[in-house]
Design an enzyme around this catalytic site. Structure first.
Site, PDB file in Angstrom:
ATOM      1  N   GLU A 131     -10.505  -2.021  -5.444  1.00 18.12           N
ATOM      2  CA  GLU A 131      -9.815  -1.114  -4.527  1.00 18.12           C
ATOM      3  C   GLU A 131      -8.466  -0.693  -5.110  1.00 18.12           C
ATOM      4  OE1 GLU A 131      -8.329  -0.837   0.133  1.00 18.12           O
ATOM      5  OE2 GLU A 131      -9.068  -2.734  -0.672  1.00 18.12           O
TER       6      GLU A 131
ATOM      7  N   ASP B 191     -13.267   6.217 -12.449  1.00 17.76           N
ATOM      8  CA  ASP B 191     -13.690   7.612 -12.269  1.00 17.76           C
ATOM      9  C   ASP B 191     -12.598   8.524 -12.828  1.00 17.76           C
ATOM     10  OD1 ASP B 191     -15.302   9.725 -11.462  1.00 17.76           O
ATOM     11  OD2 ASP B 191     -14.279   9.891  -9.529  1.00 17.76           O
TER      12      ASP B 191
ATOM     13  N   GLU C 207      -1.562  -8.640   3.907  1.00 14.24           N
ATOM     14  CA  GLU C 207      -2.990  -8.653   4.236  1.00 14.24           C
ATOM     15  C   GLU C 207      -3.586  -9.990   3.797  1.00 14.24           C
ATOM     16  OE1 GLU C 207      -5.078  -5.270   2.750  1.00 14.24           O
ATOM     17  OE2 GLU C 207      -3.436  -3.886   3.229  1.00 14.24           O
TER      18      GLU C 207
ATOM     19  N   CYS D  87     -15.633  -0.717  -2.709  1.00 16.49           N
ATOM     20  CA  CYS D  87     -15.053  -1.892  -3.375  1.00 16.49           C
ATOM     21  C   CYS D  87     -16.117  -2.933  -3.692  1.00 16.49           C
ATOM     22  CB  CYS D  87     -13.969  -2.517  -2.501  1.00 16.49           C
ATOM     23  SG  CYS D  87     -12.610  -1.394  -2.177  1.00 16.49           S
TER      24      CYS D  87
ATOM     25  N   HIS E 286     -19.044   0.867   1.222  1.00 24.86           N
ATOM     26  CA  HIS E 286     -17.889   0.057   0.848  1.00 24.86           C
ATOM     27  C   HIS E 286     -17.831   0.101  -0.677  1.00 24.86           C
ATOM     28  CE1 HIS E 286     -17.583  -1.593   4.944  1.00 24.86           C
ATOM     29  NE2 HIS E 286     -18.903  -1.690   4.907  1.00 24.86           N
TER      30      HIS E 286
ATOM     31  N   ARG F  42       0.819  -1.208   0.000  1.00 21.84           N
ATOM     32  CA  ARG F  42       0.000   0.000   0.000  1.00 21.84           C
ATOM     33  C   ARG F  42       0.859   1.266   0.000  1.00 21.84           C
ATOM     34  NH1 ARG F  42      -5.476  -0.532   0.745  1.00 21.84           N
ATOM     35  NH2 ARG F  42      -6.196  -2.610   1.376  1.00 21.84           N
TER      36      ARG F  42
END
Length: 755
Positions: free
Chosen positions: A442, A499, A431, A723, A721, A402
């Site tokens: 995501e 987007d 993760e 995602c 959420h 990340r």
């Protein structure tokens, strides 16, 4: 199949025409209640004459290839023509002849007089005068010109004016549907006679005018008229390219309502032939395989007319035939791949008729087939070497941290270029969890948010147009622009809506050319752009250049500018000449158009060439497919960003619930509030929940929108959420409370609202 009436191309004699089938007494509106062979003798006659003639339309439709000529606007501007067809000095067999033309009869009835006749007939019930008018007018091409041509023997040989009194034509056709059945049948019989009689060599402009009038007949909405309609369409489709050029421009002049009706009748004809409600009402497909090619070719004339109109007469989506979503379009695509724009008809030759849903499916399946072939070869190689087969090789596996999201993503995509067309799976290092779609989305959202942030420097945000544009700064490595292009391609391939706020010209540039050149030194993305394109990015600058073009004073003395522009790059002002020695060439009234065009080309093409070239190659590294030739720039934008057209009622019908049911008071209140929202708030709700305010290509059903119950105090705001396209609602007690909390949440969400 042309309607050649004999070996000598002579018209039918009177005794031959007497053998034509009668127009039987049945409702023209509802279609025939009798077996279709009532038109059998008509078809048999035509088939017999076709076999004796030298022309044929039973094979797919081609225009004559003419060399060393200037170009006319293509009938299908969407498709790369494998054999460019153009015209300048036409050979004699293509030219319309103007010698020995028959004299058009002089008809003096005006539109007002005809309307008076119809009004009197409606009151008295005596339709003889009106019937005689229709009987005479539709008896031949000459009579059609006599009735509707503005001046009977004036040439009207220009694309700008068909010479037809369109208002009178519309009045006559509007009245026709309200006349007695025998009058309507007499018109159809007259059209049959006209089509048989008139097919004798090259067309004159008066012939074109007759076709132009006949194709607007509103009677072609019933299978009972489809044999006649099909033969009319066949003759129009078989015209020379120069004649199509005239018809295209004449169609362009039609009122929007009439133009749309023409399109709808052709679409209905194609749909009915493909999927007839009552197959017995139509001839067997084997005997009329030319119907659909003929209709599609004529529809392409309307598409061309729509494309050259500013603004377009109708939205390009109105030319989609959604019935084709249900055919075997991959077979059609593969046939097109094998034969191109040749003698074998395919819908892919006319991509304007295929919906974005079909085009997206073709791109995805084409890419999948390429990757399956590659994966199969990899498996065979491993097995042959007795190596362990790892099923992960079937996926594009991306592992990122990340905190190093952009650099890790760039590194992964660079190392795995050969796998870009595989199904994407994302893992965040450290993760736990399997990627069931949420992690992939995501990853896209986080990457796009970072890359398009103004602090990152790759793109600038133009407030006036609310869109992003490429930074013009120069550097040694443009790989991050390639990453953005690859992201867009991956989004299309993996059905993720991004987007991204690019202006429309970006998608024009992405299709310039639609297929990556084999020669890597070939320039890409250098689209021909105009002041309208600049207006969509930098409206203030476009306005200023427009004023320069329209300035009535002395440009050189009053503006005192040269063919030189200045740009700020990383805080430094740099100058660039628009042409050699441009800093010494003044802009004048004479050369100002050249200056404006060079300025636009510099800003939108040359100044960002290396950035955009990397972006272009990144996109095509994933979406490399001949299917891109089927797409309009607007359709590429929809594939990447989704459609801006929201239908919350449709969303309500497909939404999923978790912890709620559709009859719960909170859910009822939610939809009452949302359906009453203005469009802007509806967009904010969609953005809050999904990360984008646009709808995927497949519509609201493809969103997998979910409303979940969250057992917390009603003092809480809704959460989302993105995602998983999920919004979580506390059990609000009243519609007022729900409206207030929901409005606050969607109006103050930061970024993508990721949780």
């Amino acid at each position: 199949m042309h309607l050649n009436m004999s070996e000598n191309n002579c018209p039918f004699e009177e005794r031959d025409r007497d053998r034509l089938p009668p127009i039987l007494n049945h409702s023209l509106d509802r279609g025939p209640k009798f077996p279709f062979p009532s038109y059998g003798s008509f078809i048999s006659t035509l088939n017999h004459k076709r076999e004796s003639g030298s022309h044929s339309l039973s094979s797919p439709l081609l225009l004559p290839a003419v060399k060393q000529v200037r170009e006319l606007p293509p009938i299908c501007p969407d498709v790369r023509q494998k054999h460019r067809i153009s015209i300048d000095v036409l050979p004699p067999e293509v030219k319309a002849r103007f010698f020995l033309e028959p004299i058009i009869p002089i008809r003096t009835k005006t539109a007002k007089e005809f309307q008076d006749d119809v009004e009197r007939a409606t009151i008295s019930g005596d339709w003889k005068q009106v019937h005689d008018f229709y009987l005479t007018t539709f008896d031949s091409f000459l009579e059609l010109n006599g009735a509707f041509k503005k001046e009977a023997n004036a040439p009207f040989n220009t694309i700008e004016d068909s010479g037809i009194n369109i208002k009178f034509v519309n009045i006559v056709y509007d009245a026709l549907l309200h006349t007695p059945a025998d009058t309507q049948k007499s018109v159809l019989k007259g059209i049959i006679n006209s089509l048989l009689r008139e097919w004798k060599g090259p067309r004159t402009k008066d012939d074109l005018r007759a076709y132009f009038v006949l194709v607007q007949n509103p009677q072609y909405t019933s299978p009972a008229t489809y044999v006649i309609y099909a033969h009319l369409l066949r003759q129009i489709a078989a015209l020379a390219e120069a004649d199509h050029h005239f018809l295209m421009h004449w169609f362009k002049k039609l009122p929007q309502k009439r133009f749309k009706q023409l399109v709808e009748r052709l679409q209905l004809f194609i749909t009915t032939r493909l999927f007839p409600a009552k197959p017995e009402e139509l001839p067997p497909m084997a005997k009329c395989s030319w119907w659909i090619p003929s209709a599609t070719k004529v529809l392409s004339l309307l598409n061309a007319a729509n494309s050259i109109s500013t603004p377009p007469i109708i939205p390009f989506t109105d030319l989609y035939n959604l019935t084709l979503d249900h055919i075997d379009f991959m077979e059609d695509y593969h046939t097109w791949q094998a034969h191109g724009n040749s003698n074998r008809f395919t819908f892919c030759q006319f991509p304007f008729i295929l919906s974005t849903v079909v085009k997206k499916a073709i791109i995805q399946r084409d890419s999948e087939q390429q990757m399956i072939s590659m994966a199969r070869q990899t498996l065979v190689d491993k097995v042959s070497r007795r190596q362990r087969v790892d099923m992960s090789l079937l996926f594009l596996n991306i592992k990122v941290r990340r905190l190093q999201l952009v650099s890790d993503s760039l590194d992964e995509l660079s190392r795995k270029r050969a796998d870009l067309k595989k199904k994407l799976k994302v893992t965040f290092v450290g993760e736990a969890g399997l990627d069931m779609g949420g992690l992939t989305k995501e990853w896209f959202l986080l990457l796009i948010r970072q890359i398009f942030h103004t602090d990152y420097g790759m793109f600038t945000y133009v407030k006036e147009s609310q869109c992003h544009w490429f930074s013009s700064w120069k550097c040694d490595n443009y790989s991050e622009f390639r990453l953005v292009g690859a992201l867009m391609g991956l989004a299309v391939y993996n059905s993720i809506t991004l987007d991204i706020r690019f202006p429309p010209c970006v998608y024009k540039k992405l299709l310039t050319p639609p297929i990556v050149p084999c020669d890597l030194d070939t320039t890409v993305g250098m689209a021909t752009l105009t002041l309208d394109d600049l207006q969509q990015i930098m409206p203030d600058l476009a306005h200023g250049l427009g004023e320069l073009l329209n300035y009535e004073g002395n440009v050189e003395e009053d503006f005192y500018t040269t063919f030189q522009v200045f740009q700020e790059e990383l805080g430094v002002i740099k100058s660039y000449n628009l042409k050699p020695g441009g800093d010494k060439i003044p802009v004048t009234n004479i050369n100002r158009k050249e200056y404006v065009q060079l300025y636009i080309d510099f800003l939108l093409n040359k100044s960002i060439y290396r950035q955009f070239a990397a972006f272009y190659h990144g996109f095509h590294s994933v979406c490399a497919s001949n299917a891109l030739m089927l797409l309009r720039p607007e359709e590429v934008e929809i594939l990447v960003c989704g459609s801006p057209n929201l239908d919350m009622g449709s969303l309500q019908r497909v939404v999923q619930y978790e912890g709620y049911s559709k009859t719960d008071p909170t859910i009822r209140a939610f939809w009452d509030v949302v359906l009453a929202f203005p469009l802007e708030l509806q967009k904010k709700l969609l953005h809050f929940t999904t990360g984008s305010d646009r709808v995927p290509v497949g519509g609201m059903a493809d969103l997998n929108f979910k409303i979940s119950k969250i057992d917390v105090s009603t003092d809480w705001l809704p959460v989302s959420h993105t995602c998983f396209n999920q919004i979580c609602l506390p059990p609000y007690k009243s519609k007022k409370e729900l409206r207030q909390k929901l409005t606050i949440a969607i109006s103050n969400a930061e970024g993508f609202g990721l949780e």
